[in-house]
Design an enzyme around this catalytic site. Structure first.
Site, mmCIF file in Angstrom:
data_model
loop_
_atom_site.group_PDB
_atom_site.id
_atom_site.type_symbol
_atom_site.label_atom_id
_atom_site.label_comp_id
_atom_site.label_asym_id
_atom_site.label_seq_id
_atom_site.Cartn_x
_atom_site.Cartn_y
_atom_site.Cartn_z
ATOM 1 N N TRP A 83 0.864 -1.198 -0.132
ATOM 2 C CA TRP A 83 0.173 0.219 -0.117
ATOM 3 C C TRP A 83 1.027 1.396 -0.127
ATOM 4 C CZ3 TRP A 83 -3.853 2.177 -2.123
ATOM 5 C CH2 TRP A 83 -4.414 3.033 -1.278
ATOM 6 N N LYS A 137 -5.147 1.045 8.983
ATOM 7 C CA LYS A 137 -6.117 1.123 9.608
ATOM 8 C C LYS A 137 -6.356 0.008 10.938
ATOM 9 C CE LYS A 137 -8.200 1.363 4.853
ATOM 10 N NZ LYS A 137 -8.695 0.825 3.816
ATOM 11 N N ALA A 162 -4.224 -2.540 -3.010
ATOM 12 C CA ALA A 162 -2.938 -1.554 -3.474
ATOM 13 C C ALA A 162 -2.636 -2.190 -5.078
ATOM 14 C CB ALA A 162 -1.806 -2.400 -2.391
ATOM 15 N N LYS A 204 -14.187 -2.811 9.299
ATOM 16 C CA LYS A 204 -14.533 -3.526 8.143
ATOM 17 C C LYS A 204 -13.635 -4.792 8.109
ATOM 18 C CE LYS A 204 -10.767 -2.134 5.514
ATOM 19 N NZ LYS A 204 -9.850 -2.918 4.596
ATOM 20 N N ASP A 257 -15.339 0.627 1.588
ATOM 21 C CA ASP A 257 -14.367 -0.313 2.140
ATOM 22 C C ASP A 257 -14.851 -1.527 2.393
ATOM 23 O OD1 ASP A 257 -11.737 -1.075 2.388
ATOM 24 O OD2 ASP A 257 -11.407 0.292 3.913
#
Length: 366
Positions: free
Chosen positions: A28, A122, A154, A214, A267
Site C-alpha cells: 500500500w 487501519k 494496493a 471493516k 471499503d
C-alpha cells in the site's frame, strides 16, 4: 413552474504539497507513492529492506510487494529516514498498525515543523483503544494528523484502475475559514490523478472507525463463505456490520453518515467481496476448517482484522456499544469458540427494530 438553474462549478484552487515522503515500502505504501509521483509530486519512499529499496531505484519495481508493476521513474527510495523526510511538505505513514507508535516516534526527530502526516493504516491500538491517528498524534505532538482511506486494493491502485479514496483530517478554526487550504484539501489535490479520485472529510473518527471495523466484518463474511453459507448471509453481515460501524463511530464523536461513504460502506463492500483481501481470505480458510497455523500455506501473513477484533471489542465494551458481529468473530478467533454454533447464536439473538428510534426487542422463538 420555477426552474432551478443548473448547479455552478466553483473554480476553487488549492496548493498541492510538492514534496511528499512515504514511510513504509509495503504494497500500500508503494501504491500511494506511485500515485503521488504520477500526480507530479516529488516523492521519496522509505523502506527498511535494502533489497526492496535498491529494486525500486534500479528497476522501478517493488519486486517483493508489488511484483510486475512498473513504478514511476521519478520515485526515489531510501533506507534512511532522515533522507526521506528532509525538506518534505507532507508525510504518508504506511506501516502495520502495531508499528505506528514506534515509527511515529522515530519521525519526530526528522519531521519539519508543522508538516502534516496522514496515517494510512487501519486499526485500533490494543490496551489504549486509540485510533491510528490518535496514536501518531500522541507521539508527534502539535502537527496535523489525518488519514487516507477507502476501498483500495494496493495492486489495483498501482495498476491505475479507477479508484476513489477519502482524505480526512480534523478541521481547525482556520481550516473552516479557508477549507480549500486545509491539510485535507491540499493532500487531496496532491494525490489526485486521472485514475485516483479523492474526496475530502473533516470526520477523522468516522473515517478511521470504518477502516478498522471493516476488516473484522470481512473475516466474519469469509468464515460464513468458507463454511458453505450463501450470498444472503454475506449481505446480512455486511449490512448489520455497517450498523455496528455507525454505532461505534457515533459513540466516539464521529458521524453516522460518514460510515455510508467510501471509507465505510465502500471499503466494507470491497473487503467482504473478494479474497484479494487477506481478512476475507483468512475467514474463508477458517470457515473451511483450516487450522490457523496452516492458513496461507503456513506463511506468517499479517491480517489486521485478526488483532483488531480484540481491540475493537474491548473498546466497544468500554464505551457501552453493542457489536454482536464483532463479538462473534472475536470469540472464534481468540476464545476458541466453535464457528457454526457461535454464528448460530448470532442468528437467534432477540428480534430488534432496524430504525434505532423504534425501541423494540422481542424474544426470538428460534
Amino acid at each position: 413552474m420555477v426552474v432551478s438553474p443548473p448547479a455552478q462549478t466553483t473554480d476553487v484552487h488549492s496548493r498541492p504539497y510538492e514534496r511528499i515522503a512515504v514511510v513504509g515500502a509495503g504494497a500500500w505504501g508503494t501504491a500511494l507513492a506511485s500515485i503521488a509521483a504520477t500526480a507530479g509530486r516529488q516523492v521519496r519512499i522509505f523502506g527498511r529492506d535494502v533489497e526492496t529499496v535498491n529494486a525500486i531505484n534500479q528497476t522501478h519495481e517493488n519486486t517483493t510487494y508489488l511484483p510486475g508493476i512498473a513504478l514511476p521513474e521519478t520515485l526515489v527510495a531510501t533506507a534512511h529516514l532522515s533522507e526521506a523526510l528532509s525538506g518534505v511538505d507532507a508525510v504518508l505513514l504506511v506501516v502495520p498498525s502495531g508499528a505506528v507508535r514506534r515509527v511515529a516516534a522515530d519521525l519526530r526527530a526528522f519531521l519539519p515543523a508543522g508538516t502534516p502526516v496522514a496515517v494510512c493504516t487501519k486499526g485500533i491500538e490494543p490496551q489504549t483503544g486509540m485510533l491510528m491517528s490518535q496514536v501518531a498524534a500522541q507521539e508527534l505532538g502539535d502537527i496535523p494528523v489525518g488519514t487516507i482511506s477507502g476501498p483500495t486494493f494496493a495492486r489495483e491502485t498501482a495498476l491505475g484502475h479507477l479508484t476513489a479514496a477519502t482524505v480526512a483530517f480534523d478541521f481547525s478554526h482556520s481550516d473552516r475559514l479557508a477549507p480549500n487550504q486545509s491539510p485535507a484539501a491540499r493532500l487531496a489535490v496532491s494525490m489526485s490523478t486521472a485514475s485516483f479520485k479523492t474526496y475530502i472529510s473533516d470526520d477523522l473518527v468516522g473515517v478511521e472507525i470504518g477502516g478498522a471495523i471493516k476488516n473484522v466484518i470481512a473475516i466474519g463474511c469469509g468464515m460464513m463463505t468458507g463454511a458453505g453459507f450463501a450470498e444472503n448471509t454475506r449481505a446480512a453481515l455486511i449490512t448489520r456490520g455497517m450498523d455496528e460501524m455507525k454505532a461505534l463511530a457515533e459513540a466516539l464523536g464521529g458521524r453516522r453518515e460518514t460510515v455510508t461513504g467510501l471509507a465505510g460502506a465502500g471499503d466494507l463492500t470491497l473487503t467482504c467481496s473478494s479474497q484479494t483481501s487477506r481478512n476475507m481470505s483468512l475467514g474463508v480458510q477458517l470457515g473451511r476448517g483450516t487450522p490457523r497455523a496452516a492458513c496461507f500455506d503456513g506463511r506468517p501473513v499479517v491480517v489486521e482484522g485478526e488483532a483488531n477484533a480484540a481491540s475493537i471489542v474491548d473498546l466497544a465494551r468500554r464505551v457501552g456499544v453493542s457489536m454482536p458481529i464483532c463479538e462473534t468473530v472475536h470469540a472464534i478467533l481468540h476464545n476458541g469458540a466453535e464457528l457454526h454454533s457461535t454464528f448460530g447464536d448470532l442468528w437467534t439473538r432477540p428480534i430488534e427494530a432496524e430504525p434505532r428510534a423504534l425501541d423494540i426487542s422481542l424474544r426470538n422463538p428460534a
